[in-house]
Structures are given as structure tokens and as C-alpha cells.
Design a protein around this motif. Structure first.
Motif, PDB file in Angstrom:
ATOM      1  N   THR A  60       0.996  -1.138   0.135  1.00  0.00           N
ATOM      2  CA  THR A  60       0.049  -0.047  -0.048  1.00  0.00           C
ATOM      3  C   THR A  60       0.887   1.093  -0.007  1.00  0.00           C
ATOM      4  O   THR A  60       1.948   1.231   0.960  1.00  0.00           O
ATOM      5  CB  THR A  60      -0.664  -0.075   1.391  1.00  0.00           C
ATOM      6  OG1 THR A  60      -1.740  -1.250   1.203  1.00  0.00           O
ATOM      7  CG2 THR A  60      -1.817   1.294   1.146  1.00  0.00           C
ATOM      8  N   PHE A  61       0.841   1.891  -1.088  1.00  0.00           N
ATOM      9  CA  PHE A  61       1.400   3.349  -1.168  1.00  0.00           C
ATOM     10  C   PHE A  61       0.525   4.461  -0.779  1.00  0.00           C
ATOM     11  O   PHE A  61      -0.618   4.510  -1.454  1.00  0.00           O
ATOM     12  CB  PHE A  61       1.935   3.448  -2.394  1.00  0.00           C
ATOM     13  CG  PHE A  61       3.337   2.374  -2.660  1.00  0.00           C
ATOM     14  CD1 PHE A  61       3.862   2.069  -1.577  1.00  0.00           C
ATOM     15  CD2 PHE A  61       3.826   2.303  -4.035  1.00  0.00           C
ATOM     16  CE1 PHE A  61       4.845   1.251  -1.776  1.00  0.00           C
ATOM     17  CE2 PHE A  61       4.843   1.672  -4.193  1.00  0.00           C
ATOM     18  CZ  PHE A  61       5.409   0.946  -3.122  1.00  0.00           C
ATOM     19  N   THR A  62       0.908   5.381  -0.155  1.00  0.00           N
ATOM     20  CA  THR A  62       0.352   6.792   0.075  1.00  0.00           C
ATOM     21  C   THR A  62       0.949   7.753  -0.430  1.00  0.00           C
ATOM     22  O   THR A  62       2.342   7.872  -0.604  1.00  0.00           O
ATOM     23  CB  THR A  62      -0.204   6.991   1.421  1.00  0.00           C
ATOM     24  OG1 THR A  62       1.178   7.345   2.463  1.00  0.00           O
ATOM     25  CG2 THR A  62      -0.884   5.770   2.209  1.00  0.00           C
ATOM     26  N   ILE A  63       0.359   9.061  -0.681  1.00  0.00           N
ATOM     27  CA  ILE A  63       1.253  10.253  -1.156  1.00  0.00           C
ATOM     28  C   ILE A  63       1.145  11.163   0.200  1.00  0.00           C
ATOM     29  O   ILE A  63       0.056  11.785   0.567  1.00  0.00           O
ATOM     30  CB  ILE A  63       0.750  10.652  -2.365  1.00  0.00           C
ATOM     31  CG1 ILE A  63       0.457   9.609  -3.335  1.00  0.00           C
ATOM     32  CG2 ILE A  63       1.286  12.228  -2.926  1.00  0.00           C
ATOM     33  CD1 ILE A  63      -0.203  10.001  -4.640  1.00  0.00           C
ATOM     34  N   SER A  64       2.312  11.670   0.691  1.00  0.00           N
ATOM     35  CA  SER A  64       2.193  12.764   1.818  1.00  0.00           C
ATOM     36  C   SER A  64       1.836  14.061   0.934  1.00  0.00           C
ATOM     37  O   SER A  64       2.714  14.319   0.096  1.00  0.00           O
ATOM     38  CB  SER A  64       3.443  12.614   2.200  1.00  0.00           C
ATOM     39  OG  SER A  64       3.706  13.815   3.360  1.00  0.00           O
ATOM     40  N   LYS A  65       1.182  14.804   1.745  1.00  0.00           N
ATOM     41  CA  LYS A  65       0.757  16.296   1.449  1.00  0.00           C
ATOM     42  C   LYS A  65       1.886  17.157   1.493  1.00  0.00           C
ATOM     43  O   LYS A  65       1.865  18.345   0.810  1.00  0.00           O
ATOM     44  CB  LYS A  65      -0.443  16.714   2.124  1.00  0.00           C
ATOM     45  CG  LYS A  65      -0.464  16.817   3.589  1.00  0.00           C
ATOM     46  CD  LYS A  65      -1.730  17.612   4.326  1.00  0.00           C
ATOM     47  CE  LYS A  65      -1.317  17.612   5.637  1.00  0.00           C
ATOM     48  NZ  LYS A  65      -2.652  17.892   6.317  1.00  0.00           N
ATOM     49  N   ASP A  66       2.890  16.676   2.512  1.00  0.00           N
ATOM     50  CA  ASP A  66       3.929  17.681   2.671  1.00  0.00           C
ATOM     51  C   ASP A  66       5.096  17.265   1.245  1.00  0.00           C
ATOM     52  O   ASP A  66       6.097  18.226   1.328  1.00  0.00           O
ATOM     53  CB  ASP A  66       4.552  17.212   3.691  1.00  0.00           C
ATOM     54  CG  ASP A  66       3.690  17.654   4.904  1.00  0.00           C
ATOM     55  OD1 ASP A  66       2.908  18.623   4.941  1.00  0.00           O
ATOM     56  OD2 ASP A  66       3.892  16.769   5.840  1.00  0.00           O
ATOM     57  N   LYS A  67       4.798  16.381   0.643  1.00  0.00           N
ATOM     58  CA  LYS A  67       5.796  16.070  -0.348  1.00  0.00           C
ATOM     59  C   LYS A  67       5.305  16.085  -1.891  1.00  0.00           C
ATOM     60  O   LYS A  67       6.134  16.636  -2.683  1.00  0.00           O
ATOM     61  CB  LYS A  67       6.210  14.699  -0.249  1.00  0.00           C
ATOM     62  CG  LYS A  67       7.037  14.334   1.235  1.00  0.00           C
ATOM     63  CD  LYS A  67       7.512  12.965   1.338  1.00  0.00           C
ATOM     64  CE  LYS A  67       7.838  12.723   2.756  1.00  0.00           C
ATOM     65  NZ  LYS A  67       9.105  13.368   3.099  1.00  0.00           N
ATOM     66  N   TYR A  68       4.082  15.760  -2.109  1.00  0.00           N
ATOM     67  CA  TYR A  68       3.548  15.813  -3.360  1.00  0.00           C
ATOM     68  C   TYR A  68       1.961  16.341  -3.265  1.00  0.00           C
ATOM     69  O   TYR A  68       1.393  16.080  -2.133  1.00  0.00           O
ATOM     70  CB  TYR A  68       3.527  14.481  -4.391  1.00  0.00           C
ATOM     71  CG  TYR A  68       4.881  14.264  -4.989  1.00  0.00           C
ATOM     72  CD1 TYR A  68       5.055  14.297  -5.932  1.00  0.00           C
ATOM     73  CD2 TYR A  68       5.983  13.981  -4.101  1.00  0.00           C
ATOM     74  CE1 TYR A  68       6.284  14.311  -6.737  1.00  0.00           C
ATOM     75  CE2 TYR A  68       7.258  13.476  -4.527  1.00  0.00           C
ATOM     76  CZ  TYR A  68       7.385  13.734  -6.000  1.00  0.00           C
ATOM     77  OH  TYR A  68       8.594  13.609  -6.605  1.00  0.00           O
ATOM     78  N   ASP A  69       1.411  16.583  -4.486  1.00  0.00           N
ATOM     79  CA  ASP A  69      -0.131  16.986  -4.388  1.00  0.00           C
ATOM     80  C   ASP A  69      -0.704  15.592  -4.397  1.00  0.00           C
ATOM     81  O   ASP A  69      -0.638  14.951  -5.294  1.00  0.00           O
ATOM     82  CB  ASP A  69      -0.211  17.678  -5.700  1.00  0.00           C
ATOM     83  CG  ASP A  69      -1.961  18.186  -5.792  1.00  0.00           C
ATOM     84  OD1 ASP A  69      -2.630  17.888  -4.877  1.00  0.00           O
ATOM     85  OD2 ASP A  69      -2.043  18.968  -6.663  1.00  0.00           O
ATOM     86  N   ARG A  70      -1.391  15.249  -3.334  1.00  0.00           N
ATOM     87  CA  ARG A  70      -2.278  14.061  -3.197  1.00  0.00           C
ATOM     88  C   ARG A  70      -3.408  13.772  -4.079  1.00  0.00           C
ATOM     89  O   ARG A  70      -3.825  12.741  -4.393  1.00  0.00           O
ATOM     90  CB  ARG A  70      -2.655  13.776  -1.898  1.00  0.00           C
ATOM     91  CG  ARG A  70      -1.532  13.983  -0.688  1.00  0.00           C
ATOM     92  CD  ARG A  70      -2.126  13.831   0.543  1.00  0.00           C
ATOM     93  NE  ARG A  70      -2.880  12.675   0.749  1.00  0.00           N
ATOM     94  CZ  ARG A  70      -4.249  12.643   1.655  1.00  0.00           C
ATOM     95  NH1 ARG A  70      -4.719  13.621   1.886  1.00  0.00           N
ATOM     96  NH2 ARG A  70      -4.765  11.314   1.677  1.00  0.00           N
ATOM     97  N   TYR A  71      -3.760  14.989  -4.719  1.00  0.00           N
ATOM     98  CA  TYR A  71      -4.907  14.961  -6.056  1.00  0.00           C
ATOM     99  C   TYR A  71      -4.339  14.904  -7.173  1.00  0.00           C
ATOM    100  O   TYR A  71      -5.263  14.579  -8.296  1.00  0.00           O
ATOM    101  CB  TYR A  71      -5.598  16.126  -5.606  1.00  0.00           C
ATOM    102  CG  TYR A  71      -6.179  16.353  -4.236  1.00  0.00           C
ATOM    103  CD1 TYR A  71      -7.313  15.654  -3.796  1.00  0.00           C
ATOM    104  CD2 TYR A  71      -5.633  16.824  -3.135  1.00  0.00           C
ATOM    105  CE1 TYR A  71      -7.847  15.775  -2.604  1.00  0.00           C
ATOM    106  CE2 TYR A  71      -6.044  17.038  -2.041  1.00  0.00           C
ATOM    107  CZ  TYR A  71      -7.088  16.310  -1.653  1.00  0.00           C
ATOM    108  OH  TYR A  71      -7.538  16.662  -0.170  1.00  0.00           O
ATOM    109  N   ASP A  72      -3.251  14.904  -7.336  1.00  0.00           N
ATOM    110  CA  ASP A  72      -2.562  14.923  -8.793  1.00  0.00           C
ATOM    111  C   ASP A  72      -1.931  13.576  -9.156  1.00  0.00           C
ATOM    112  O   ASP A  72      -0.678  13.371  -8.977  1.00  0.00           O
ATOM    113  CB  ASP A  72      -1.391  16.123  -8.986  1.00  0.00           C
ATOM    114  CG  ASP A  72      -1.024  16.160 -10.363  1.00  0.00           C
ATOM    115  OD1 ASP A  72      -1.216  15.443 -11.143  1.00  0.00           O
ATOM    116  OD2 ASP A  72      -0.299  17.207 -10.679  1.00  0.00           O
TER     117      ASP A  72
END
Length: 207
Positions: A78-90
Motif C-alpha cells: 500500500t502506497f500513500t502520497i504525503s501532502k507535504d511532499k506531493y499533491d495528493r490529488y494529482d
């Protein structure tokens, strides 16, 4: 016993058997049109619609299930996207960056093989589920990381899950669990292929 003889103007269908695992096979029937039908074998080009149709969903689910069943996977991830590193919506920007990052890892000798399926939260942000193999050398158990001072939920420690620190530092949280039932995991990931997921992805024909 009397053999079945087809008329001269009829072409009988052919069959092929595909083996996914030792217990799962697929029988495919190839339909052929009659010689006298007068229909062209060429497919007419259909207009591209911005929203994926039901046929696209079915085809994507089929392909993902086949990849999941026919390859040897070591970990469910499972991979998530941190809002502090990337745009989680892009999703597209993350994907392009992730692919480049993986290519660099392969050049360094890490034999990464993976299959990822995106899932969208209700707020529109993204995370991924899928399979990995060839990354054992770069994974660290959450139990070890807790001893080193990292705050880790008990379910990850007690469940024997692993972290990929390099991914976490660049993109966000991730977890890897050893696969015990490949077939069950394959069908589990397939359920994320939905009409909503395909229609919400940016662009048509994306992998």
C-alpha cells in the motif's frame, strides 16, 4: 460413432486454454464468422469518449487479474502520497515521478517488478495498492524501525509488515506484507478497478 462435418461455407470456432496458476485455467472460444456472411473482418473505428465505458472497466479488470495471477509476487503493498511532499490529488504527476524514481533504483541493481492499482479517497486524493517483488534488500521491518524510535501502529508491527524507507522519505507512507495467498490477493486488488476509478483518472488510455 459419426464424425461431425461442417458445411463448406462455415468455419468452426477454435479454442485456447490459458493457465494462470496450477489450479486456475481459462478457456477462450474464438468466434469466426461464416464465409458467406459478407461482413468485413476489419473493425470500424469508434469515437473516443472521455468517460470509460463498461467494456473498458471489464477489460481492465481482466488484464489486472491476469497480471496478478500469472506473475510471482512476494509482497502486497500500500502506497500513500504525503501532502507535504506531493499533491495528493494529482495522480499523473506522482506517477511520472514514481516511474523515474523506480528506473533509478533499477539502474542501481534493484530488480524491481510491480503492479499498482490506484484508489481514490472520497475527498479526491489518491493512494495505491498492488504487488512487488525484487525489493527484499531495501525493506526494513516496522518492528526494527520502532526500536529505532519511529512511531509505528501496533498492527504493522504485530502483523510483520515492512517499510521502504526510501519511498517514505520521498513520497509518503508505505507498507509491505508477505503474500500468503496469491489468488486471494489477486482478486482483492481487482475489486479496485471500478467505473468511478477509471472515469476519474486524467486522460484516456492511461496505464
Amino acid at each position: 460413432y459419426m464424425p461431425i462435418v461442417a458445411p463448406l461455407d462455415v468455419v468452426l470456432p477454435t479454442y485456447r486454454v490459458f493457465r494462470f496458476t496450477d489450479r486456475i485455467f481459462k478457456l477462450v472460444k474464438f468466434k469466426r464468422k461464416k464465409a458467406y456472411s459478407g461482413l468485413s473482418s476489419k473493425r470500424e473505428k469508434q469515437p473516443v469518449h472521455p468517460v470509460k465505458l463498461a467494456a473498458s472497466v471489464s477489460r481492465t479488470r481482466k488484464i489486472v487479474l491476469e497480471y496478478a495471477l500469472c506473475n510471482h509476487w512476494e509482497y502486497f503493498c500500500t502506497f500513500t502520497i504525503s501532502k507535504d511532499k506531493y499533491d495528493r490529488y494529482d495522480l499523473i504527476t506522482w506517477r511520472d515521478s514514481f516511474l523515474q524514481w523506480i528506473r533509478k533504483k533499477k539502474k542501481k541493481g534493484i530488480p524491481v517488478v510491480y503492479l499498482l492499482v490506484p484508489e481514490q479517497h472520497k475527498d479526491g486524493s489518491w493512494h495505491m495498492h498492488g504487488f512487488f517483488t525484487g525489493v527484499s534488500s531495501v525493506l526494513v521491518s516496522f518492528k526494527t524501525e520502532r526500536k529505532m524510535g519511529l512511531k509505528v501502529p501496533n498492527k504493522l508491527v504485530n502483523g510483520g509488515f515492512f517499510d521502504w524507507p526510501a519511498y517514505r522519505e520521498k513520497f509518503g507512507f508505505c507498507s509491505f506484507g508477505v503474500i500468503r495467498d496469491r489468488v486471494a490477493c489477486a482478486f482483492y486488488v481487482q475489486k479496485y478497478i471500478t467505473k468511478d476509478m477509471l472515469s476519474s483518472a486524467v486522460g484516456v488510455g492511461l496505464h
